[in-house]
Design a protein around this motif. Structure first.
Motif, PDB file in Angstrom:
ATOM      1  N   PHE A 629      -2.282  -7.477   1.899  1.00 51.62           N
ATOM      2  CA  PHE A 629      -1.208  -7.591   2.883  1.00 51.62           C
ATOM      3  C   PHE A 629      -1.026  -6.211   3.512  1.00 51.62           C
ATOM      4  O   PHE A 629      -0.254  -5.385   3.022  1.00 51.62           O
ATOM      5  N   GLY A 630      -1.761  -5.936   4.556  1.00 51.64           N
ATOM      6  CA  GLY A 630      -1.697  -4.616   5.158  1.00 51.64           C
ATOM      7  C   GLY A 630      -2.386  -3.587   4.279  1.00 51.64           C
ATOM      8  O   GLY A 630      -3.220  -3.894   3.434  1.00 51.64           O
ATOM      9  N   ARG A 631      -2.002  -2.329   4.453  1.00 52.85           N
ATOM     10  CA  ARG A 631      -2.642  -1.240   3.718  1.00 52.85           C
ATOM     11  C   ARG A 631      -1.973  -0.941   2.383  1.00 52.85           C
ATOM     12  O   ARG A 631      -2.549  -0.253   1.552  1.00 52.85           O
ATOM     13  N   LYS A 632      -0.774  -1.463   2.176  1.00 52.11           N
ATOM     14  CA  LYS A 632       0.006  -1.006   1.030  1.00 52.11           C
ATOM     15  C   LYS A 632       0.167  -2.033  -0.079  1.00 52.11           C
ATOM     16  O   LYS A 632       0.599  -1.684  -1.177  1.00 52.11           O
ATOM     17  N   THR A 633      -0.150  -3.283   0.170  1.00 54.28           N
ATOM     18  CA  THR A 633       0.107  -4.318  -0.823  1.00 54.28           C
ATOM     19  C   THR A 633      -1.145  -5.154  -1.059  1.00 54.28           C
ATOM     20  O   THR A 633      -1.793  -5.604  -0.114  1.00 54.28           O
ATOM     21  N   ASP A 634      -1.471  -5.355  -2.342  1.00 54.21           N
ATOM     22  CA  ASP A 634      -2.590  -6.195  -2.750  1.00 54.21           C
ATOM     23  C   ASP A 634      -2.100  -7.192  -3.792  1.00 54.21           C
ATOM     24  O   ASP A 634      -1.266  -6.850  -4.646  1.00 54.21           O
ATOM     25  N   VAL A 635      -2.641  -8.407  -3.735  1.00 60.24           N
ATOM     26  CA  VAL A 635      -2.319  -9.445  -4.706  1.00 60.24           C
ATOM     27  C   VAL A 635      -3.613  -9.989  -5.282  1.00 60.24           C
ATOM     28  O   VAL A 635      -4.559 -10.295  -4.540  1.00 60.24           O
ATOM     29  N   TRP A 636      -3.665 -10.084  -6.624  1.00 56.69           N
ATOM     30  CA  TRP A 636      -4.810 -10.656  -7.319  1.00 56.69           C
ATOM     31  C   TRP A 636      -4.380 -11.939  -8.039  1.00 56.69           C
ATOM     32  O   TRP A 636      -3.289 -11.996  -8.630  1.00 56.69           O
ATOM     33  N   LEU A 637      -5.252 -12.950  -8.030  1.00 57.49           N
ATOM     34  CA  LEU A 637      -5.041 -14.181  -8.769  1.00 57.49           C
ATOM     35  C   LEU A 637      -6.295 -14.473  -9.588  1.00 57.49           C
ATOM     36  O   LEU A 637      -7.413 -14.289  -9.099  1.00 57.49           O
TER      37      LEU A 637
END
Length: 673
Positions: A629-637
């Motif tokens: 999500f943009g440069r600052k937020t990552d989500v892993w599943l």
């Protein structure tokens, strides 16, 4: 000449992922299934963000990468001294001791001419220019285990929920100031209840400053010490023998902040490394509570029979053993460095507030007993014209000695040789040793290792080693002195930037107590052989496919032999640009029992590498997804599952699951600001 196989095929995945995968595969069968590799993964990612300045490093940071040969590091420092400062990182191509693939792997971690001083820094700059990294991870097993179904308070049971929680925070101001905090709750542990009334079961933190004049390193909080070849003092991650011949040499990093989620392998207090010319002095102090199996001496005084190594506090017994021992450690290390020569000496003392009293069995005749232990060691390493020499001699005062000596030599532009001799006496003791060993620690063992690496061309690499060892005294499940051998051969062929294939054979022979009704102390040979064929192919810039077939054969006199097999296929999706990436696996396996088990590396969420064992008969599959999500937020599943054939229960005791399926889920979020 001493390049690692980990460098092959870097285009398919990130360098960090491939390196962790390679190291994991090398030692998976020697470690616990949940061994934590996050320390190394975090370190590599840190140096991707804050590259090592080739014009200021003294070699310590390059050693922390774990894949750069010490001989090459010495060549880098000598090149800088003779030719002046580096103008560009590509000058590394002109230095001997590293092949092009490992050089390609190294380049993201190095730079030139970066300001390293914290002088003149004020609170405003620390707040405005520092970087923050906050990560939260949740996971659990979908199926309910037996330990959560028990409600009878008189029985052993899990006191907390099956949820796993992990949170970590990092603050960096450039490469030389770091604040770290870890918080962890394992499945089965309480959360703001019972023994965990303060929330998480495990907290770890540190403040780290380095490269400020004479002050090379300073840590307040949790830290790790790595000196010599690990015979006297080594905390945190350590590797040993495998297809990576370089792994036989311990890459000592000295003083480091401890950032792993492992709850055992660290010190807590304060330490610093100060330079006086060519002499580095590292005083250290630690005090922390350890888990222990409580018992009593003959006089009725409290004692412990063993120090806990899991960090788990799920059941009433585990909670009762929490903080059973208060441990204090204090000492000093001195190291002299001159060009390619290093000589070090250390001495420290460990004191516990309750005597350690191991179980009274014959194999423990030479085990440590008492409250205090003093350790000393002397170590060295020296490189000269393509030969790297290393060694250490350690002594636990009042008892035994431990010795290591070895070399790596370039015999020919295409051939390298590694030799390693070890002799650990049966009454040598250290609470912090991680010397290279066939056993679980550097004690009661003698061995000689020889390894060969042959590069007939850039496309072909052949690795061969043989390790002969003996145990002069009894061991767990071996009621007599014993001996054995470990042989490995691996051939790798690489198509430049496109694909590779590797064929491995491993033969191991060790001794165990006989299963037959034989005379007391009778031991028999246990043979384990493995054959592995695997490779990967890059389909295009976004897709890579990977596959493996492996056989494992187990034989022991008096028992039926076992032949296990496993085959898997992976798909890796990693576009050059884009928000979504991921990977997936499907595997089939069949093993008659635990003895023919097979281990395989699995991709996971960031900092959560895993290598579960495959045994019984069934199917294994997992899917990992990452979205930016943009440069600052990552989500892993992540979703992973085992589906077994022909069984109605999985596991035993408190971990028993009714049915034939075990599934795990993980969700992880990271914010960088």
């Amino acid at each position: 000449m001493f390049a690692l196989l980990a460098a092959r095929g870097l285009n398919a995945q990130s360098g960090t992922d491939l390196l962790i995968e390679r190291l994991t595969e090398l030692i998976a069968e020697e470690l616990a299934e949940d061994f934590d590799f996050s320390e190394l993964a975090e370190r590599l990612e840190f140096y991707e963000r804050h590259p090592i300045d080739l014009n200021h490093t003294d070699g310590r940071e390059l050693r922390e990468l774990q894949f750069v040969p010490q001989l090459f590091i010495d060549n880098v420092l000598e090149h800088r001294e003779r030719s002046g400062k580096f103008i560009a990182t590509l000058e590394l191509q002109a230095i001997e001791g590293l092949d092009i693939d490992v050089l390609r792997m190294l380049l993201p971690y190095v730079t030139v001419d970066v300001s390293r001083s914290l002088s003149g820094v004020n609170a405003r700059r620390l707040l405005n220019e520092g970087t923050h990294d906050l990560m939260v991870r949740y996971g659990r097993t979908v199926q309910q285990r037996q330990g959560y179904r028990i409600t009878d308070t008189t029985r052993s049971r899990y006191l907390g929920s099956p949820n796993q929680l992990f949170a970590r925070y990092r603050y960096h101001f450039g490469p030389d100031l770091q604040l770290a905090l870890n918080m962890k709750k394992d499945a089965g542990e309480g959360f703001f209840s019972g023994a965990q009334r303060y929330g998480f079961d495990f907290y770890s933190g540190s403040i780290y400053v380095r490269n400020q004049g004479r002050l090379k390193d300073a840590v307040i909080g949790d830290y790790a010490l790595q000196f010599g070849q690990g015979l006297a003092m080594w905390n945190g991650l350590g590797f040993g023998k495998g297809a990576m011949v370089q792994g036989m040499i311990k890459q000592a990093t000295g003083l480091r902040p401890y950032t792993s989620s492992n709850e055992v392998l660290f010190l807590r207090g304060g330490a610093a490394t100060v330079a006086f010319g060519r002499l580095l002095i590292t005083p250290f102090f630690s005090q922390r509570s350890l888990d222990g199996s409580r018992t009593y001496t003959a006089d009725g005084e409290p004692a412990v029979s063993a120090i806990g190594q899991t960090g788990l506090h799920r059941t009433p017994t585990e909670v009762a053993n929490r903080g059973a021992v208060l441990q204090r450690v204090y000492g000093m290390n001195m190291q002299y460095e001159y060009r390619r020569f290093r000589l070090g000496a250390m001495a420290y003392r460990t004191h516990v507030d309750k005597p350690i009293q191991p179980q009274d069995v014959l194999r423990n005749q030479y085990a440590f007993r008492g409250r205090s232990l003093s350790n000393t060691s002397v170590y060295y390493n020296y490189s000269w014209r393509g030969v790297y020499l290393f060694g250490e001699a350690a002594h636990s005062l009042g008892s035994g000695f431990a010795f290591v000596n070895g070399l790596i030599a370039s015999l020919h532009p295409h051939v390298s040789l590694a030799l390693h001799y070890r002799n650990y006496q049966r009454d040598y003791h250290s609470f912090f040793n991680q010397g290279v060993a066939e056993g679980s620690s550097a004690t009661n063992e003698q061995g000689f290792y020889s390894g060969l690496v042959y590069h007939p061309s850039r496309a072909v690499e052949w690795v061969l080693y043989a390790d002969f060892f003996r145990f002069p005294w009894l061991r767990y499940r071996v009621d007599a002195p014993s001996q054995g051998v470990d042989v490995l051969s691996q051939l790798t062929y690489t198509w430049y930037k496109k694909a590779n294939i590797a064929v491995r054979y491993r033969y191991r022979q060790r001794a165990e107590n006989a299963s037959l009704e034989l005379p007391h102390n009778a031991i028999v040979d246990v043979l384990r052989q493995q054959v592995r064929i695997g490779g990967q192919y890059k389909l295009n810039d976004s897709w890579t496919t990977r596959a493996r077939v492996e056989l494992a054969h187990y034989a022991k006199e008096g028992e039926a032999s076992e032949l296990g097999w496993m085959v898997y296929h992976d798909l890796i999706f990693k576009p050059m640009s884009g928000r979504l990436s991921g990977n997936a696996r499907i595997a089939l396996f069949g093993t008659p029992g635990y003895n023919s088990r097979i281990y395989a590396f699995e991709n996971d969420v960031l900092y959560a590498y895993s290598f579960p064992l495959y045994h019984n008969n069934g199917l294994r599959t997992y899917v990992n997804l990452r979205y930016r999500f943009g440069r600052k937020t990552d989500v892993w599943l992540r979703y992973a599952t085992f589906i077994y054939r022909g069984i109605e229960e999985i596991g035993s005791g408190l971990d028993l699951i009714e049915g034939n399926q075990r599934s795990d889920v993980r969700i992880q979020v990271r914010w960088q600001f």
